[in-house]
Design an enzyme around this catalytic site. Structure first.
Site: not given
Length: 345
Positions: A22, A104-105, A177, A204, A207, A285-286
């Site tokens: 996402n 994450t489901p 998260g 993670h 961070e 990462d994203d």
């Protein structure tokens, strides 16, 4: 180690080991998903304007807010499947030959967690059937720390069930998260259960600043790879333990800069890891949120840290070795990388 200015980074066979589904929605992907959900509007998709982080550096907690835009557009099996297909195709176009997608489901009004994971697995299979040259793709479900232990318990049960239906697809568990107001020891029993079930762990870690105690707890618990590790050298003890355990660190340069966990690219911890000859992998990462690609990230690292062709090859081969691919897949991927450097050298 002089950087090779002749390197064709897009043609380089690349290994992506840290990509959140996402967070990896490109502008064209967001636009398509937006019009799938809102077919009767011609208004500009406002989701796009609030999703990307361009030049503005923001706090880490603000990065997590960006996922809400994507969640709104991937809340049905049809759109989730399409998002997965687009990510795989875009990674292929960028020269990625192996991709681990983590997510994450989520249970939504339109699907359960089981349907969520199954939909992604089905999309991965169909992409490969349509185009065998697409990347080898694996799935890493995530425990979202901010959702608590009970949600993680439910997620693990779903993961173990779906894994039986799609052999070889789900290869690990991610712990991610927002880490604020959560305690790592609460998740240890579930992570150990996942490990006992044969799943690899990528956590993670470090961070944010000021988490030395938790960092040491995570190091002592162990993991197959570490996400970010930005402040691992904040304590001499955690830095030494990381070095002793030789845990590969997933470095995401642009992500760290835009989330302001690293003040300046020349101060990025990847350089210290490289100087210490510690294993690293370069990741996005994203790539949607941070407006980047794996080709851009590798080129950025090469330029910033003055990496030679030999070092880039070594990092690429190590990325294969640290992946959660099968032995046969690793042999094939290593051959692709070696052939590239031989033919382009």
């Amino acid at each position: 180690m002089a950087e090779s200015t002749e390197m064709d980074y897009k043609s380089l066979p690349k290994i992506e080991l840290h990509a959140h589904l996402n967070g990896s929605l490109s502008t064209s992907c967001l636009t398509e998903l937006y019009h799938m959900k809102y077919p009767n509007t011609d208004d500009p998709p406002s989701h796009i304007n609030g999703y990307k982080i361009l030049d503005k550096f923001i706090e880490l907690k603000d990065c997590f807010e960006r996922f809400k835009y994507a969640h709104d557009l991937t809340d049905t099996p049809k759109r989730l499947k399409r998002a997965t297909e687009i990510i795989i195709n875009e990674c292929h176009d960028d020269g990625v030959v192996y991709l681990e997608i983590r997510t994450t489901p989520r249970a939504t009004e339109h699907m359960t967690k089981e349907v969520y994971l199954s939909t992604i697995c089905e999309a991965i299979i169909e992409c490969h059937e349509k185009e065998p040259k697409n990347p080898i793709v694996k799935l890493i479900p995530s425990f979202d720390r901010s959702k608590g232990v009970n949600d993680a318990r439910d997620t693990l049960d779903v993961v173990l069930n779906v894994r039986e239906k799609f052999p070889g697809m789900i290869v690990g568990i991610d712990l991610s998260g927002n880490p604020e107001n959560t305690n790592f020891p609460d998740f240890k029993p579930l992570l150990q259960e996942a490990r006992n079930a044969g799943l690899k762990l990528t956590l993670h870690c470090a961070e944010t600043a000021g988490t030395e105690e938790e960092n040491m707890e995570m190091l002592e618990f162990g993991m197959d790879r570490m996400g970010h590790g930005t402040f691992m050298d904040e304590s001499p003890d955690t830095w030494l333990t990381l070095r002793e355990k030789k845990i590969p660190v997933e470095c995401c340069i642009t992500s760290n800069l835009k989330c302001a966990t690293v003040p300046d690219i020349t101060k990025h911890h990847m350089q210290k890891l490289l100087h210490a000859e510690h294993p690293v992998v370069i990741c996005t990462d994203d790539y949607g949120v941070f407006d980047t690609s794996l080709s851009k990230e590798i080129q950025l690292c090469a330029k910033t840290f003055n990496l030679s062709r030999e070092t880039i090859q070594e990092i690429s081969l190590n990325s294969v070795r640290f992946s959660f691919a099968s032995t046969t897949e690793k042999t094939r991927l290593e051959a692709l990388i070696r052939d590239f450097f031989t033919q382009s050298g």
